[in-house]
Design an enzyme around this catalytic site. Structure first.
Site, PDB file in Angstrom:
ATOM      1  N   SER A   1     150.919  -9.114  37.774  1.00  0.00           N
ATOM      2  CA  SER A   1     150.136  -9.479  38.947  1.00  0.00           C
ATOM      3  C   SER A   1     151.020 -10.078  40.036  1.00  0.00           C
ATOM      4  O   SER A   1     151.858  -9.386  40.612  1.00  0.00           O
ATOM      5  CB  SER A   1     149.010 -10.430  38.535  1.00  0.00           C
ATOM      6  OG  SER A   1     148.128 -10.681  39.600  1.00  0.00           O
TER       7      SER A   1
ATOM      8  N   HIS B   1     141.873  -8.601  39.958  1.00  0.00           N
ATOM      9  CA  HIS B   1     141.953  -7.254  39.376  1.00  0.00           C
ATOM     10  C   HIS B   1     140.572  -6.702  39.012  1.00  0.00           C
ATOM     11  O   HIS B   1     140.423  -5.977  38.032  1.00  0.00           O
ATOM     12  CB  HIS B   1     142.895  -7.248  38.172  1.00  0.00           C
ATOM     13  CG  HIS B   1     144.182  -7.969  38.456  1.00  0.00           C
ATOM     14  ND1 HIS B   1     145.052  -7.532  39.436  1.00  0.00           N
ATOM     15  CD2 HIS B   1     144.718  -9.095  37.938  1.00  0.00           C
ATOM     16  CE1 HIS B   1     146.078  -8.362  39.487  1.00  0.00           C
ATOM     17  NE2 HIS B   1     145.891  -9.321  38.612  1.00  0.00           N
TER      18      HIS B   1
END
EC number: 2.3.1.39
Length: 302
Positions: free
Chosen positions: A84, A193
């Site tokens: 991420s 996400h």
């Protein structure tokens, strides 16, 4: 062959990086540069540890450690990935993204995500040893109460779901009723996400248009596509990363198939190191302190 793993959010800790700042010149130079770029005194623990600065702090710490490894140990990776936020650290370290530009981009990304957190509150939990089939059933069950999505495929045995509080609570109840006991809430504030970040992604899409990306010193593997980033598509993929699940398990497989037999996590905590170990890798290290830096140096000299 060495692969670097750049930490994401969730493993930050109090006074992180302070020992490195005091003892490592290359690290100190990076932190001081970050202070200038952000107009903040990033050398101060109260600033560096401020939850509002966590994304810029992790990027700073990770790039600082990268510079120490490069200059002190003459250690650079053949390939890298990050989880991420860690992708930004990897891109900066690969000289694809200028550090100052990366800091300001990540600072704004954090603000967009924070606003989405306010507008679309929710939660995320990690599920250990739950089959994908039972997790999909739990998502279907939880979705009757509220939105639930798979957010992270960390390992075959570790999947993270995120969504509305009601939906996640219902999905967790389903999992526990079906024998899945190891379920842990994540120490994050935004439901990353997943489509909960759609507004943040729209803002990031506008913001990232003005950012310049350059050729890579080494390949960086995307969490979203499980392929090397390419300059032509990097902006779109970083935007999509906010609303699509990460595939760190597949990234680890990519690095192993590339030829990596040594993995070094860079940044706070050892979450990625543990994931690499659980995926079957034997020679795995992490660096987030003077002590762990010395441990890596000793092992590399063996």
């Amino acid at each position: 062959m060495i692969g670097f793993l750049f930490s994401g959010q969730g493993s930050q800790f109090k006074n992180m990086g302070q020992d490195l700042y005091k003892n490592e010149v290359a690290y100190r130079e990076v932190v001081d540069r970050a202070s200038e770029a952000l107009n903040l005194d990033m050398s101060q623990p109260l600033v560096f540890d401020d939850p509002n600065n966590v994304q810029t702090s992790i990027l700073t710490m990770s790039f600082g450690i990268f510079q120490v490894l490069k200059t002190k140990l003459e250690l650079t990776p053949s390939i890298a990935t990050g989880l991420s936020l860690g992708e930004y650290s990897a891109l900066v370290s690969a000289h694809c993204l200028d550090f100052d530009d990366g800091l300001r981009l990540v600072r704004d990304r954090s603000k967009y995500m924070g606003q989405s957190e306010i507008d679309h509150p929710g939660k995320m939990v990690a599920i250990i040893n739950g089959s994908i089939d039972i997790i999909k059933e739990a998502i279907s069950y939880g979705s009757e109460k509220g939105a639930v999505y798979i957010a992270n495929y960390n390992l075959v045995t570790q999947i993270v779901i995120g969504g509305s509080i009601e939906g996640i609570d219902s999905a967790v109840e389903f999992l526990k009723n079906h024998g899945i006991k190891r379920i842990f809430p994540l120490k994050v504030n935004a439901v990353s996400h997943t489509p909960f970040m759609q507004d943040a992604a729209a803002s990031l899409k506008k913001r990232i248009e003005s950012v310049e990306f350059n050729t890579f010193d080494f390949p960086v593997i995307s969490n979203t596509t499980v392929k090397p980033f390419e300059i032509s598509g990097i902006k779109n993929i970083l935007v999509e990363q906010l609303v699509k699940p990460t595939h760190f398990s597949d990234d680890l497989d990519y690095l192993a198939n590339f030829g990596c037999d040594t993995f070094v996590e860079i940044g706070p905590g050892n979450t990625l190191m543990k994931l690499a170990q659980k995926s079957g890798q034997k020679r795995v290290f992490h660096v987030d302190s003077v002590e762990t830096l010395a441990d890596l140096e000793r092992n590399l000299n063996k």
